[in-house]
Structures are given as C-alpha cells and as structure tokens.
Design a protein around this motif. Structure first.
Motif, mmCIF file in Angstrom:
data_model
loop_
_atom_site.group_PDB
_atom_site.id
_atom_site.type_symbol
_atom_site.label_atom_id
_atom_site.label_comp_id
_atom_site.label_asym_id
_atom_site.label_seq_id
_atom_site.Cartn_x
_atom_site.Cartn_y
_atom_site.Cartn_z
ATOM 1 N N ALA A 157 33.738 70.641 24.909
ATOM 2 C CA ALA A 157 32.884 69.784 25.720
ATOM 3 C C ALA A 157 32.364 70.598 26.895
ATOM 4 O O ALA A 157 33.013 71.562 27.321
ATOM 5 N N VAL A 158 31.202 70.236 27.408
ATOM 6 C CA VAL A 158 30.608 70.953 28.544
ATOM 7 C C VAL A 158 30.258 69.955 29.638
ATOM 8 O O VAL A 158 29.644 68.913 29.372
ATOM 9 N N LEU A 159 30.669 70.279 30.869
ATOM 10 C CA LEU A 159 30.301 69.511 32.053
ATOM 11 C C LEU A 159 29.518 70.412 32.996
ATOM 12 O O LEU A 159 29.902 71.558 33.216
ATOM 13 N N ILE A 160 28.436 69.883 33.550
ATOM 14 C CA ILE A 160 27.703 70.565 34.622
ATOM 15 C C ILE A 160 27.938 69.780 35.898
ATOM 16 O O ILE A 160 27.762 68.562 35.932
ATOM 17 N N THR A 161 28.350 70.486 36.943
ATOM 18 C CA THR A 161 28.803 69.807 38.162
ATOM 19 C C THR A 161 27.978 70.190 39.382
ATOM 20 O O THR A 161 27.336 71.243 39.419
ATOM 21 N N ASP A 162 28.022 69.338 40.377
ATOM 22 C CA ASP A 162 27.429 69.629 41.677
ATOM 23 C C ASP A 162 28.279 68.981 42.752
ATOM 24 O O ASP A 162 29.139 68.139 42.462
ATOM 25 N N THR A 163 28.028 69.370 43.989
ATOM 26 C CA THR A 163 28.791 68.861 45.124
ATOM 27 C C THR A 163 28.019 67.730 45.795
ATOM 28 O O THR A 163 26.883 67.929 46.222
ATOM 29 N N PHE A 164 28.623 66.556 45.866
ATOM 30 C CA PHE A 164 27.973 65.380 46.446
ATOM 31 C C PHE A 164 28.872 64.790 47.533
ATOM 32 O O PHE A 164 30.091 64.924 47.495
ATOM 33 N N GLY A 165 28.239 64.091 48.470
ATOM 34 C CA GLY A 165 28.969 63.216 49.370
ATOM 35 C C GLY A 165 29.130 61.855 48.712
ATOM 36 O O GLY A 165 28.578 61.592 47.638
ATOM 37 N N ARG A 166 29.892 60.960 49.362
ATOM 38 C CA ARG A 166 30.180 59.648 48.765
ATOM 39 C C ARG A 166 30.170 58.556 49.820
ATOM 40 O O ARG A 166 30.582 58.788 50.954
ATOM 41 N N PRO A 167 29.724 57.339 49.457
ATOM 42 C CA PRO A 167 29.933 56.204 50.356
ATOM 43 C C PRO A 167 31.434 55.991 50.559
ATOM 44 O O PRO A 167 32.240 56.352 49.693
ATOM 45 N N TRP A 168 31.787 55.420 51.664
ATOM 46 C CA TRP A 168 33.166 55.057 52.019
ATOM 47 C C TRP A 168 34.005 56.254 52.485
ATOM 48 O O TRP A 168 34.979 56.093 53.194
ATOM 49 N N ARG A 169 33.681 57.472 52.037
ATOM 50 C CA ARG A 169 34.580 58.607 52.260
ATOM 51 C C ARG A 169 33.842 59.751 52.931
ATOM 52 O O ARG A 169 32.676 60.018 52.659
ATOM 53 N N ASP A 170 34.547 60.471 53.815
ATOM 54 C CA ASP A 170 33.995 61.673 54.416
ATOM 55 C C ASP A 170 34.336 62.864 53.534
ATOM 56 O O ASP A 170 35.278 62.827 52.737
ATOM 57 N N GLY A 171 33.577 63.949 53.693
ATOM 58 C CA GLY A 171 33.836 65.146 52.901
ATOM 59 C C GLY A 171 33.092 65.134 51.583
ATOM 60 O O GLY A 171 32.657 64.091 51.090
ATOM 61 N N LEU A 172 32.945 66.322 51.009
ATOM 62 C CA LEU A 172 32.224 66.487 49.752
ATOM 63 C C LEU A 172 33.202 66.672 48.601
ATOM 64 O O LEU A 172 34.332 67.110 48.790
ATOM 65 N N THR A 173 32.747 66.352 47.411
ATOM 66 C CA THR A 173 33.555 66.583 46.222
ATOM 67 C C THR A 173 32.634 66.897 45.056
ATOM 68 O O THR A 173 31.420 66.653 45.121
ATOM 69 N N GLU A 174 33.189 67.462 43.996
ATOM 70 C CA GLU A 174 32.396 67.770 42.810
ATOM 71 C C GLU A 174 32.211 66.509 41.953
ATOM 72 O O GLU A 174 33.122 65.697 41.821
ATOM 73 N N ILE A 175 31.024 66.390 41.391
ATOM 74 C CA ILE A 175 30.748 65.291 40.460
ATOM 75 C C ILE A 175 30.082 65.860 39.210
ATOM 76 O O ILE A 175 29.574 66.983 39.216
ATOM 77 N N CYS A 176 30.075 65.078 38.155
ATOM 78 C CA CYS A 176 29.466 65.496 36.895
ATOM 79 C C CYS A 176 28.001 65.075 36.862
ATOM 80 O O CYS A 176 27.690 63.890 36.949
ATOM 81 N N LEU A 177 27.101 66.065 36.727
ATOM 82 C CA LEU A 177 25.660 65.804 36.628
ATOM 83 C C LEU A 177 25.180 65.733 35.191
ATOM 84 O O LEU A 177 24.238 65.014 34.874
ATOM 85 N N GLU A 207 36.494 63.296 37.855
ATOM 86 C CA GLU A 207 37.835 63.777 38.163
ATOM 87 C C GLU A 207 38.033 65.199 37.635
ATOM 88 O O GLU A 207 38.608 66.055 38.313
ATOM 89 N N ILE A 208 37.543 65.459 36.430
ATOM 90 C CA ILE A 208 37.647 66.807 35.859
ATOM 91 C C ILE A 208 36.794 67.783 36.666
ATOM 92 O O ILE A 208 37.209 68.916 36.939
ATOM 93 N N ALA A 209 35.600 67.340 37.063
ATOM 94 C CA ALA A 209 34.730 68.190 37.876
ATOM 95 C C ALA A 209 35.402 68.576 39.190
ATOM 96 O O ALA A 209 35.356 69.737 39.617
ATOM 97 N N SER A 210 36.041 67.612 39.834
ATOM 98 C CA SER A 210 36.713 67.894 41.103
ATOM 99 C C SER A 210 37.893 68.832 40.916
ATOM 100 O O SER A 210 38.135 69.719 41.747
ATOM 101 N N ALA A 211 38.632 68.656 39.823
ATOM 102 C CA ALA A 211 39.754 69.550 39.545
ATOM 103 C C ALA A 211 39.256 70.983 39.371
ATOM 104 O O ALA A 211 39.802 71.931 39.950
ATOM 105 N N ALA A 212 38.192 71.152 38.593
ATOM 106 C CA ALA A 212 37.631 72.484 38.384
ATOM 107 C C ALA A 212 37.094 73.070 39.679
ATOM 108 O O ALA A 212 37.131 74.289 39.899
#
Length: 250
Positions: A153-173, A205-210
């Motif tokens: 399987a292949v995931l392409i990720t980017d760094t996004f901010g989120r409502p409710w939470r401070d700080g950035l995390t990786e998400i699956c695009l 979750e996998i994107a953030s782990a990577a």
C-alpha cells in the motif's frame, strides 16, 4: 505478540522534476539493506512527490491581484506568495491575523492551500500539493510493484494543523491499496457495548507514526510501515474529508 515497525529509507537524493520516484526508492531500499514484503505500507512525503511531478513554482511568474497586494500590505507578507495560495484555492474558509485557511480544489481544508516554501532549496520558490495525490499514490504503487514485484500500500502525507489542537501533525493526502478508514461501528467495546460512532482515521495515524522518522531537515522522504494488517481498498483519501454539512468549522 503483535508489533508494528517503522523503517526509514535512507540515501534518497534530492528529488527534481521528472525524477522516477520508484527508481529512487528502490535504490534507497537497496542502499538501506531493507527488502519490501507483501503487506508493507510505503509512506512518502508530499514534497518529493510534488517535486517529481514538477509542482514547484517561481514567485516571479505570478502577478499579484489587488486582493493579494492589500492582504500582503496589511500582514507584511510577499504579495506573490499570497497570489500563489489564492490560485490553489477554491474557497477562503477563514482569513484572520495573517492566516489564510482555505479549501483547495480537491477539498482539503488547510492553511495556505498547502503551499510551502520550506525545502524548496531556492529563494522565491514554493512547492504546491500534487494535483491528484490519490493518482500519484496509485502510480507509485504500480511502479513499485512492477519494479520490485511486491504488492504494497502507498500513502502520501503532508503536515497539517487541526481544529481543537495546537501543533502540526502528518495526515494522509493520497492513498492506494488500503482503506484509510477503520470503521468500528457495530463492533463492541470491552464491556460488550455496541459502538455507534467510532470511525478511526487509520491512514492519518500511520502517517503520523511515519512522520516520527521524516523530520523536516532529516532528508528522509519515505518510510516503510510493517506489521499493520490493513483492509485492501481501491478508493480515495478524500473519504477522510468530513462532509461540509457535518463540519462545524466550515
């Protein structure tokens, strides 16, 4: 005992427009001494995908609109950078304190339409999101399978901010080969109660782990995740986008 492992693919050179990502990743795997196995998840950061696809622009090629000029004056920004963001935007969601939260053509809601000047390696240049991250993931998955004869399987990720939470995390695009959602509705918790609302964004979750191995200046653009038993799926990461009628922040 259940285990999940993360392995950084080292030795991948700086990616340029037209580069064959599958070839670079295959060589990086060889240099790292790691062999892909069926069921692995290959996580690749958006920047190298965008660079390979030529999604890098030069500020000098953009004539700022009056809105971009006014916005830039108010918040002391480069009007050309603002214009680049606006051209990737289908709708401005929020505009306050020098921050543009927008919706992109594919439907992602994020700051500055995902336009990023970091790691462009040249002044006055910006990296745009891939035009179709799902198609990018499918193409890379097919190329890896042809080259290495391994279904992953292949995931392409980017760094996004989120409502409710401070700080950035990786998400699956973008995604290919696995379901980005783990739907637990209809199953039961430890007390036997049926779950009615629990839907896990497993691809995020996998994107953030990577992302733990893909540090901003670490020159690690790809990671192999092994040990997670995902549901095979031919679909789109867009199902991670909450429908507008259910999104209280839009």
């Amino acid at each position: 005992m259940r285990t999940i492992s993360l392995t950084a693919i080292e030795g991948i050179p700086m990616v340029k427009a037209g580069d064959d990502l599958a070839t670079l990743i295959a060589k990086g795997l060889d240099d790292t001494g790691f062999k892909l196995a069926a069921g692995d998840i290959l996580v690749v950061c958006q920047k190298v995908v965008s660079k390979a696809e030529g999604r890098v622009v030069n500020f000098k090629d953009f004539e700022p609109s009056e809105f971009a000029k006014a916005y830039a004056r108010r918040w002391e920004k480069d009007p050309r950078a603002i214009e680049i963001v606006l051209r990737q935007t289908s709708r401005i969601v929020r505009n306050d304190r020098g921050v543009l939260i927008v919706e992109t053509g594919p439907g992602w809601v994020c700051a500055n339409a995902g336009v990023d000047e970091s790691n462009s390696l040249e002044d006055d240049r910006a990296i745009l999101l891939p035009e179709d991250p799902d198609e990018s993931a499918r193409r890379l998955r097919n190329d890896i399978r042809r080259r290495l004869n391994v279904p992953v399987a292949v995931l392409i990720t980017d760094t996004f901010g989120r409502p409710w939470r401070d700080g950035l995390t990786e998400i699956c695009l973008g995604i290919a080969g696995m379901n980005p959602i783990l739907d637990l509705r209809g199953t039961t918790d430890l007390g036997g109660r049926e779950l009615h609302h629990t839907v896990v964004a497993i691809a995020d979750e996998i994107a953030s782990a990577a992302g733990l191995l893909m540090e901003k200046a670490g020159a690690i653009p790809a990671v192999v995740v092994r040990g997670y038993q995902y549901e095979p799926f031919e679909g789109s990461a867009k199902i991670l986008i909450r429908p507008a009628e259910m999104d209280l922040f839009r």
